[in-house]
Design a protein around this motif. Structure first.
Motif, PDB file in Angstrom:
ATOM      1  N   ALA A   1       3.268   5.752  -2.839  1.00  0.00           N
ATOM      2  CA  ALA A   1       4.587   6.326  -3.358  1.00  0.00           C
ATOM      3  C   ALA A   1       4.453   6.564  -4.887  1.00  0.00           C
ATOM      4  CB  ALA A   1       5.654   5.818  -2.855  1.00  0.00           C
ATOM      5  N   SER A   2       3.972   5.402  -5.615  1.00  0.00           N
ATOM      6  CA  SER A   2       3.995   5.606  -7.004  1.00  0.00           C
ATOM      7  C   SER A   2       3.070   6.714  -7.462  1.00  0.00           C
ATOM      8  CB  SER A   2       3.663   4.205  -7.674  1.00  0.00           C
ATOM      9  OG  SER A   2       4.486   3.106  -7.211  1.00  0.00           O
ATOM     10  N   VAL A   3       1.971   6.704  -6.662  1.00  0.00           N
ATOM     11  CA  VAL A   3       1.180   7.952  -7.335  1.00  0.00           C
ATOM     12  C   VAL A   3       1.612   9.232  -6.953  1.00  0.00           C
ATOM     13  CG1 VAL A   3      -1.262   9.020  -6.494  1.00  0.00           C
ATOM     14  CG2 VAL A   3      -0.922   6.333  -6.677  1.00  0.00           C
ATOM     15  N   TYR A   4       2.301   9.380  -5.900  1.00  0.00           N
ATOM     16  CA  TYR A   4       2.937  10.637  -5.711  1.00  0.00           C
ATOM     17  C   TYR A   4       4.099  10.983  -6.730  1.00  0.00           C
ATOM     18  CZ  TYR A   4       0.362  11.551  -1.250  1.00  0.00           C
ATOM     19  OH  TYR A   4      -0.609  11.689  -0.380  1.00  0.00           O
ATOM     20  N   LYS A   5       4.756  10.048  -6.860  1.00  0.00           N
ATOM     21  CA  LYS A   5       5.784  10.142  -8.002  1.00  0.00           C
ATOM     22  C   LYS A   5       5.283  10.453  -9.414  1.00  0.00           C
ATOM     23  CE  LYS A   5       9.960   7.480  -9.787  1.00  0.00           C
ATOM     24  NZ  LYS A   5      10.507   6.349  -9.840  1.00  0.00           N
ATOM     25  N   GLY A   6       4.397   9.787  -9.720  1.00  0.00           N
ATOM     26  CA  GLY A   6       3.639  10.061 -11.133  1.00  0.00           C
ATOM     27  C   GLY A   6       3.213  11.441 -10.838  1.00  0.00           C
TER      28      GLY A   6
ATOM     29  N   GLN B   1       0.777  -1.038  -0.009  1.00  0.00           N
ATOM     30  CA  GLN B   1       0.078  -0.153  -0.005  1.00  0.00           C
ATOM     31  C   GLN B   1       0.951   1.280  -0.113  1.00  0.00           C
ATOM     32  OE1 GLN B   1      -2.703  -0.564   3.617  1.00  0.00           O
ATOM     33  NE2 GLN B   1      -3.916  -1.827   2.397  1.00  0.00           N
ATOM     34  N   ARG B   2       1.861   1.334   0.820  1.00  0.00           N
ATOM     35  CA  ARG B   2       2.782   2.425   0.805  1.00  0.00           C
ATOM     36  C   ARG B   2       3.472   2.517  -0.471  1.00  0.00           C
ATOM     37  NH1 ARG B   2       3.442   4.606   5.768  1.00  0.00           N
ATOM     38  NH2 ARG B   2       2.753   3.400   7.492  1.00  0.00           N
ATOM     39  N   LEU B   3       3.926   1.563  -1.112  1.00  0.00           N
ATOM     40  CA  LEU B   3       4.669   1.687  -2.389  1.00  0.00           C
ATOM     41  C   LEU B   3       3.623   2.105  -3.515  1.00  0.00           C
ATOM     42  CD1 LEU B   3       6.916  -1.641  -2.463  1.00  0.00           C
ATOM     43  CD2 LEU B   3       7.468   0.607  -2.382  1.00  0.00           C
ATOM     44  N   GLN B   4       2.356   1.814  -3.254  1.00  0.00           N
ATOM     45  CA  GLN B   4       1.368   2.188  -4.303  1.00  0.00           C
ATOM     46  C   GLN B   4       1.193   3.673  -4.248  1.00  0.00           C
ATOM     47  OE1 GLN B   4      -2.401   0.375  -3.751  1.00  0.00           O
ATOM     48  NE2 GLN B   4      -3.235   1.136  -5.776  1.00  0.00           N
TER      49      GLN B   4
END
Length: 291
Positions: A175-180, A170-173
């Motif tokens: 983080a991916s959203v914020y990175k995108g 969940q945290r990686l997901q």
């Protein structure tokens, strides 16, 4: 509690209460201090009970509503009520086992109705349910339940690893959203900067060409007025040839010399002059049409 003793005198420690019997029958409670006992009359100190708070840790293994086996560590703080110490002395032989049995019964009746996440969130409610049941049962035996704490909830190792992996995913997901989103903002800003740079570059080129056109027009008019008998075309050809040779000179004086092949000759110079003159005329016509 313990074996029956018979002394002429006895001492009861602080935070304790003594049980006095006469001919094997309970007579009274002895507070802390020094006491005399009439052995000839059958009096004796049958035992001493501590009124301090005791702690009992109970480890219970049970399963939740979603079929996850967990171990709960429950800490019970209890003590003997001074006024009812005789009940505690005579009614229960092993109060710790009695308390443990009731804790097992209550916890294994409540926890299977909860999912694992609910158990972590509502462990206080489980402690309250155990407290109410123990107060109701142990109060009749002279015991007071002070506090009950759910110290720890320990799921199976595989379940804990799975929970950690879910949390990490969940945290990686996230983080991916914020990175995108950050990359999107960066691309948009780059596009806006590129568009602004091209717009400003175009404005600069347009102003440069307009300045060149205005300068050439002024030179032609000034030269025509000062030198009689010359036409605008002749003046234009002279200016173009002068700029042509200046350009060749600049290329030769450049610090970064590069081989450049330029068609050179009177005919080519005339062609260049015609091309520049036609371009200036077209620019002037376009400017007149806009006005």
């Amino acid at each position: 509690m313990g074996n029956t003793c018979c002394f002429l005198c006895g001492c009861v420690d602080q935070a304790s209460v003594g049980v006095v019997e006469r001919w094997g029958r309970f007579e009274r409670l002895a507070p802390p201090g020094f006491h005399f006992f009439n052995c000839l009359a059958g009096q004796c100190l049958a035992g001493v009970l501590s009124t301090r708070i005791h702690s009992l840790d109970v480890r219970i293994e049970t399963k939740t509503k979603d079929n996850v086996f967990v171990q709960l560590v429950c800490s019970i703080q209890y003590r003997i009520v001074k006024e009812n110490a005789d009940d505690a002395f005579y009614e229960l032989a092993n109060p710790r086992e009695q308390i443990q049995a009731y804790v097992f019964d209550v916890v294994r009746a409540i926890v299977p109705r909860m999912a694992l996440d609910e158990l972590f969130e509502q462990k206080g409610e489980v402690a309250i349910a155990v407290l109410e049941e123990l107060e109701k049962v142990m109060g009749a035996y002279g015991y007071c339940i002070e506090h009950i704490l759910m110290v720890d909830i320990i799921p199976d190792d595989t379940v804990r690893r799975a929970m950690n992996e879910i949390n990490a995913a969940q945290r990686l997901q996230l983080a991916s959203v914020y990175k995108g989103e950050a990359e999107k903002v960066l691309l948009v800003k780059r596009a806006e900067a590129d568009a602004e740079a091209k717009y400003l570059g175009g404005v600069g080129v347009a102003r440069q060409r307009q300045a060149i056109t205005d300068g050439l027009r002024e030179n032609i008019l000034e030269f025509s007025h000062k030198v009689t008998g010359t036409s605008a075309k002749e003046v234009m050809d002279l200016i173009m040839i002068t700029q042509y040779f200046d350009t060749i000179k600049d290329l030769g004086n450049s610090s970064k010399n590069t081989t450049v092949f330029i068609p050179h000759g009177p005919g080519h110079v005339r062609d260049i002059g015609d091309q520049i003159r036609n371009g200036l005329m077209e620019a002037s016509c376009a400017q007149i049409d806009q006005q």
